[in-house]
Design a protein around this motif. Structure first.
Motif, PDB file in Angstrom:
ATOM      1  N   ARG A 124       0.829  -1.485  -0.215  1.00 59.91           N
ATOM      2  CA  ARG A 124       0.119  -0.113  -0.077  1.00 59.91           C
ATOM      3  C   ARG A 124       0.832   0.451  -0.633  1.00 59.91           C
ATOM      4  O   ARG A 124       1.911   1.506   0.674  1.00 59.91           O
ATOM      5  CB  ARG A 124      -1.124  -0.130   1.577  1.00 59.91           C
ATOM      6  CG  ARG A 124      -0.680   0.243   2.663  1.00 59.91           C
ATOM      7  CD  ARG A 124      -0.962   0.027   3.346  1.00 59.91           C
ATOM      8  NE  ARG A 124      -0.731   0.127   4.533  1.00 59.91           N
ATOM      9  CZ  ARG A 124      -0.923  -0.716   5.662  1.00 59.91           C
ATOM     10  NH1 ARG A 124      -1.737  -1.649   4.946  1.00 59.91           N
ATOM     11  NH2 ARG A 124      -0.720  -0.427   7.359  1.00 59.91           N
TER      12      ARG A 124
ATOM     13  N   ILE B 219      -1.116  -5.863 -11.870  1.00 60.52           N
ATOM     14  CA  ILE B 219      -0.722  -6.156 -10.114  1.00 60.52           C
ATOM     15  C   ILE B 219      -1.832  -7.570  -9.842  1.00 60.52           C
ATOM     16  O   ILE B 219      -2.967  -8.010 -10.880  1.00 60.52           O
ATOM     17  CB  ILE B 219      -1.903  -4.761  -9.989  1.00 60.52           C
ATOM     18  CG1 ILE B 219      -1.196  -3.553 -10.047  1.00 60.52           C
ATOM     19  CG2 ILE B 219      -1.373  -5.403  -8.600  1.00 60.52           C
ATOM     20  CD1 ILE B 219      -1.704  -2.568  -9.987  1.00 60.52           C
TER      21      ILE B 219
ATOM     22  N   SER C 280      -3.274 -10.896  -7.300  1.00 63.64           N
ATOM     23  CA  SER C 280      -3.032 -11.501  -5.735  1.00 63.64           C
ATOM     24  C   SER C 280      -2.496 -12.578  -6.015  1.00 63.64           C
ATOM     25  O   SER C 280      -3.265 -13.866  -5.428  1.00 63.64           O
ATOM     26  CB  SER C 280      -4.580 -11.263  -4.994  1.00 63.64           C
ATOM     27  OG  SER C 280      -4.639  -9.479  -4.742  1.00 63.64           O
TER      28      SER C 280
ATOM     29  N   ASP D 145      -3.325  -7.768   1.192  1.00 62.91           N
ATOM     30  CA  ASP D 145      -4.080  -6.338   0.531  1.00 62.91           C
ATOM     31  C   ASP D 145      -3.794  -5.334  -0.071  1.00 62.91           C
ATOM     32  O   ASP D 145      -2.043  -4.883   0.421  1.00 62.91           O
ATOM     33  CB  ASP D 145      -4.087  -5.565   2.523  1.00 62.91           C
ATOM     34  CG  ASP D 145      -5.256  -4.642   2.353  1.00 62.91           C
ATOM     35  OD1 ASP D 145      -6.246  -4.550   1.101  1.00 62.91           O
ATOM     36  OD2 ASP D 145      -5.234  -3.830   3.654  1.00 62.91           O
ATOM     37  N   ILE D 146      -3.874  -5.285  -1.357  1.00 64.37           N
ATOM     38  CA  ILE D 146      -3.268  -4.460  -2.064  1.00 64.37           C
ATOM     39  C   ILE D 146      -4.391  -3.268  -2.452  1.00 64.37           C
ATOM     40  O   ILE D 146      -4.890  -3.111  -2.714  1.00 64.37           O
ATOM     41  CB  ILE D 146      -2.939  -5.350  -3.181  1.00 64.37           C
ATOM     42  CG1 ILE D 146      -2.213  -6.064  -3.470  1.00 64.37           C
ATOM     43  CG2 ILE D 146      -2.749  -3.979  -4.320  1.00 64.37           C
ATOM     44  CD1 ILE D 146      -1.913  -7.348  -4.119  1.00 64.37           C
ATOM     45  N   ARG D 147      -3.169  -1.930  -1.987  1.00 65.12           N
ATOM     46  CA  ARG D 147      -4.426  -0.734  -1.819  1.00 65.12           C
ATOM     47  C   ARG D 147      -3.778   0.545  -2.339  1.00 65.12           C
ATOM     48  O   ARG D 147      -2.634   0.442  -1.475  1.00 65.12           O
ATOM     49  CB  ARG D 147      -5.670  -0.935  -0.421  1.00 65.12           C
ATOM     50  CG  ARG D 147      -5.030  -0.919   0.292  1.00 65.12           C
ATOM     51  CD  ARG D 147      -6.362  -0.896   1.476  1.00 65.12           C
ATOM     52  NE  ARG D 147      -5.802  -0.941   2.653  1.00 65.12           N
ATOM     53  CZ  ARG D 147      -5.199  -0.693   4.086  1.00 65.12           C
ATOM     54  NH1 ARG D 147      -5.362   0.458   3.253  1.00 65.12           N
ATOM     55  NH2 ARG D 147      -4.995  -0.424   4.764  1.00 65.12           N
TER      56      ARG D 147
ATOM     57  N   ILE E 128      -5.134  -6.219 -13.817  1.00 59.96           N
ATOM     58  CA  ILE E 128      -5.770  -5.894 -11.515  1.00 59.96           C
ATOM     59  C   ILE E 128      -6.395  -7.656 -11.837  1.00 59.96           C
ATOM     60  O   ILE E 128      -7.493  -7.619 -12.292  1.00 59.96           O
ATOM     61  CB  ILE E 128      -6.286  -4.930 -11.630  1.00 59.96           C
ATOM     62  CG1 ILE E 128      -5.542  -3.572 -11.755  1.00 59.96           C
ATOM     63  CG2 ILE E 128      -6.386  -5.487 -10.454  1.00 59.96           C
ATOM     64  CD1 ILE E 128      -6.520  -2.515 -10.806  1.00 59.96           C
TER      65      ILE E 128
ATOM     66  N   GLY F 232      -6.941  -8.930  -8.385  1.00 59.76           N
ATOM     67  CA  GLY F 232      -7.813  -9.359  -6.979  1.00 59.76           C
ATOM     68  C   GLY F 232      -8.109 -10.711  -6.767  1.00 59.76           C
ATOM     69  O   GLY F 232      -7.792 -11.512  -7.154  1.00 59.76           O
TER      70      GLY F 232
ATOM     71  N   LYS G  42     -10.065  -8.596  -2.699  1.00 52.41           N
ATOM     72  CA  LYS G  42      -9.672  -7.601  -3.534  1.00 52.41           C
ATOM     73  C   LYS G  42      -8.800  -6.271  -3.266  1.00 52.41           C
ATOM     74  O   LYS G  42      -8.707  -6.058  -2.813  1.00 52.41           O
ATOM     75  CB  LYS G  42     -11.795  -6.742  -4.195  1.00 52.41           C
ATOM     76  CG  LYS G  42     -12.488  -7.802  -4.670  1.00 52.41           C
ATOM     77  CD  LYS G  42     -13.545  -6.732  -5.004  1.00 52.41           C
ATOM     78  CE  LYS G  42     -14.538  -7.605  -4.826  1.00 52.41           C
ATOM     79  NZ  LYS G  42     -16.425  -7.741  -5.487  1.00 52.41           N
ATOM     80  N   VAL G  43      -8.064  -6.447  -5.041  1.00 52.38           N
ATOM     81  CA  VAL G  43      -7.557  -4.790  -5.042  1.00 52.38           C
ATOM     82  C   VAL G  43      -8.279  -3.637  -5.263  1.00 52.38           C
ATOM     83  O   VAL G  43      -8.991  -3.413  -5.778  1.00 52.38           O
ATOM     84  CB  VAL G  43      -6.694  -5.123  -6.028  1.00 52.38           C
ATOM     85  CG1 VAL G  43      -5.623  -4.258  -6.396  1.00 52.38           C
ATOM     86  CG2 VAL G  43      -6.042  -6.078  -5.676  1.00 52.38           C
ATOM     87  N   ARG G  44      -7.839  -2.700  -4.157  1.00 50.61           N
ATOM     88  CA  ARG G  44      -8.820  -1.369  -4.409  1.00 50.61           C
ATOM     89  C   ARG G  44      -8.121  -0.113  -4.312  1.00 50.61           C
ATOM     90  O   ARG G  44      -6.879  -0.416  -3.767  1.00 50.61           O
ATOM     91  CB  ARG G  44      -9.528  -1.651  -2.893  1.00 50.61           C
ATOM     92  CG  ARG G  44      -9.152  -2.031  -1.546  1.00 50.61           C
ATOM     93  CD  ARG G  44      -9.730  -2.585  -1.021  1.00 50.61           C
ATOM     94  NE  ARG G  44      -9.645  -2.613  -0.014  1.00 50.61           N
ATOM     95  CZ  ARG G  44      -9.764  -1.634   1.491  1.00 50.61           C
ATOM     96  NH1 ARG G  44     -10.287  -0.776   1.454  1.00 50.61           N
ATOM     97  NH2 ARG G  44      -8.818  -2.093   2.728  1.00 50.61           N
TER      98      ARG G  44
ATOM     99  N   ALA H   7     -11.558  -6.699  -8.149  1.00 50.81           N
ATOM    100  CA  ALA H   7     -10.734  -4.914  -7.990  1.00 50.81           C
ATOM    101  C   ALA H   7     -12.489  -3.919  -8.108  1.00 50.81           C
ATOM    102  O   ALA H   7     -12.937  -4.178  -8.570  1.00 50.81           O
ATOM    103  CB  ALA H   7      -9.716  -4.443  -9.358  1.00 50.81           C
TER     104      ALA H   7
END
Length: 453
Positions: free
Chosen positions: A349, A367, A369, A381-383, A402, A404, A409-411, A432
């Motif tokens: 992040r 990106i 996950s 956790d990708i954000r 992306i 996720g 979810k990627v956000r 995402a």
């Protein structure tokens, strides 16, 4: 009485406003500049030691390892020293172990070539391999529990990997799998011994639990494994380094569990990632819980497999990474690559990528996950990732990707002024949310609509 109440209300409002103002989030540049204030290169000792005075001969035949050992003993005794390596080709049959307040100045025309006899790099030392702590062959240049260390000059550090340790790649799997098993089962690190017969390749340069590091000017070539590994270290400056490394897993810089890192004005030419920010693997990474953070990558020229990567060893988390004013020196398969899988956990992040240009790539921004399509139970956790002012001449596979995870979810990913001149698949987003676009052109820009005929 009324005036006292009014004064109290006014003061209360003022304090509330001040508190809100103090909590206001800093801008990207304010965050970056605050980090830069904490990155200060170490002072290099004025106690100069010429390596040839200790018996080294730059004749490409005489072993310079004893001379380095003698010079470093003097550095330790005198609490500091700069070891100058003059022009010549120096064979080094074994590792160079730096001490606190020591530096190597490898002058123009000087070249270190490390020997290929594995037993010269024993006994085992504390190190790490693909995100797991082990005891194994010594990295070729190794600094452990030291501070104020530097490697400078315009010479070459040649790991001689192609003729030596790099040949172990096809034999490493049993030890690789055992190290991961020990990681997952929490085997004490002292019992993780991978010496003779293990075939785990050592890093060329590793700083382990060190403070105040400078690496500047040198060319790093022909590494057995990762080129420069910053492990559990802080206050690091890497500048004007050149890479010429084409063996398997020849990453350029790998900051892992490290903080306050400046990587600038680098010419990459690597068979693997140029910069790969890591934070430990799986169970051990989550337990160690030392975040890699405050990393600035600027004014670099990317060439190799991938430009900037975060992951996949990510279990303690990565935050506050800034990539700025970079371009390309040649082909990269992927420009910016954030990768993890559900074995890792952790987070990615507060990543900022600004004013970066690439030529032709396979994927521009990727990106995921679900790296390698494996893992379960510990989603990452990708954000809060921000891309601004990025251009690519072409992405032959995909522009923006992306991937996720259904349960995480990627956000909050922002794309602003991103242009890819050509790409067969413009976007591929799954799992995402909170994706924001501002002035994004993927493929040929559409201008005025055609008139009715």
């Amino acid at each position: 009485m009324k005036s006292s109440i009014l004064l109290a209300l006014c003061l209360s409002s003022l304090f509330a406003y001040t508190s809100i103002a103090q909590k206001k989030e800093m801008s990207r540049t304010e965050k970056r500049d605050a980090i830069l204030k904490n990155i200060v290169p170490p002072k290099i000792s004025k106690n100069t030691l010429i390596l040839t005075d200790f018996g080294a001969v730059g004749d490409s035949a005489t072993d310079a390892k004893p001379a380095f050992d003698k010079a470093l003993r003097v550095c330790k005794e005198k609490k500091g020293g700069k070891i100058v390596v003059p022009a010549g080709v120096y064979i080094v049959n074994g590792p160079i172990h730096l001490v606190s307040n020591s530096s190597l100045e490898i002058q123009r025309g000087a070249k270190l070539i490390f020997g290929t006899n594995p037993s010269d790099y024993l006994p085992v030392v504390p190190t790490s391999w693909e995100g797991t702590f082990i005891n194994s062959y010594s990295p070729l240049i190794y600094a452990y529990h030291v501070e104020n260390v530097a490697i400078t000059g315009e010479g070459i550090i040649d790991g001689n990997g192609k003729e030596g340790f790099a040949k172990w790649y096809d034999k490493q799997k049993p030890a690789q799998e055992l190290s991961r098993k020990m990681n997952h089962e929490g085997v004490p690190v002292k019992d993780r011994v991978f010496g003779d017969g293990s075939f785990l390749r050592p890093q060329l340069i590793q700083f382990f639990e060190c403070k105040n590091i400078l690496i500047e000017g040198v060319t790093v070539a022909n590494s057995p494994f990762w080129c420069v590994h910053f492990l559990k270290s802080e206050n690091i400056t890497a500048r004007k380094v050149k890479f010429d490394a084409f063996n398997k897993n020849n990453d350029g810089f790998d900051p892992e569990y490290s903080r306050n890192v400046l990587i600038e004005d680098i010419d990459f030419n690597n068979a693997d990632d140029n910069v790969a920010v890591k934070a430990g693997r799986d169970h051990e990474g989550r337990k160690t819980a030392i975040t890699s953070e405050n990393i600035i990558i600027r004014n670099c020229r990317f060439k190799g497999l991938h430009g900037v990567v975060i992951g996949s060893e990510i279990s303690a988390g990565v935050r506050n990474v800034f990539v700025e004013n970079c371009t390309y020196g040649g082909y990269c398969k992927r420009g910016i690559y954030l990768k993890s899988n559900p074995d890792r956990g952790g987070f990615i992040r507060d990543i900022y990528v600004n004013d970066v240009t690439f030529g032709e790539v396979e994927d521009a921004i990727f990106i995921t996950s679900f790296y390698h399509g494996e893992g379960k139970g510990f989603e990452t956790d990708i954000r809060n990732v921000f891309f601004e002012n990025l251009t690519f001449k072409a992405a032959t596979h995909a522009g923006l990707v992306i991937q996720g995870y259904p349960t995480k979810k990627v956000r909050n990913i922002h794309f602003s002024n991103v242009r890819i001149d050509s790409c067969p698949t413009a976007m591929s987003f799954t799992n995402a949310e909170g994706i924001v676009f501002n002035d994004v052109v993927l493929g040929k820009e559409v201008t005025e609509p055609s008139a009715v005929k």
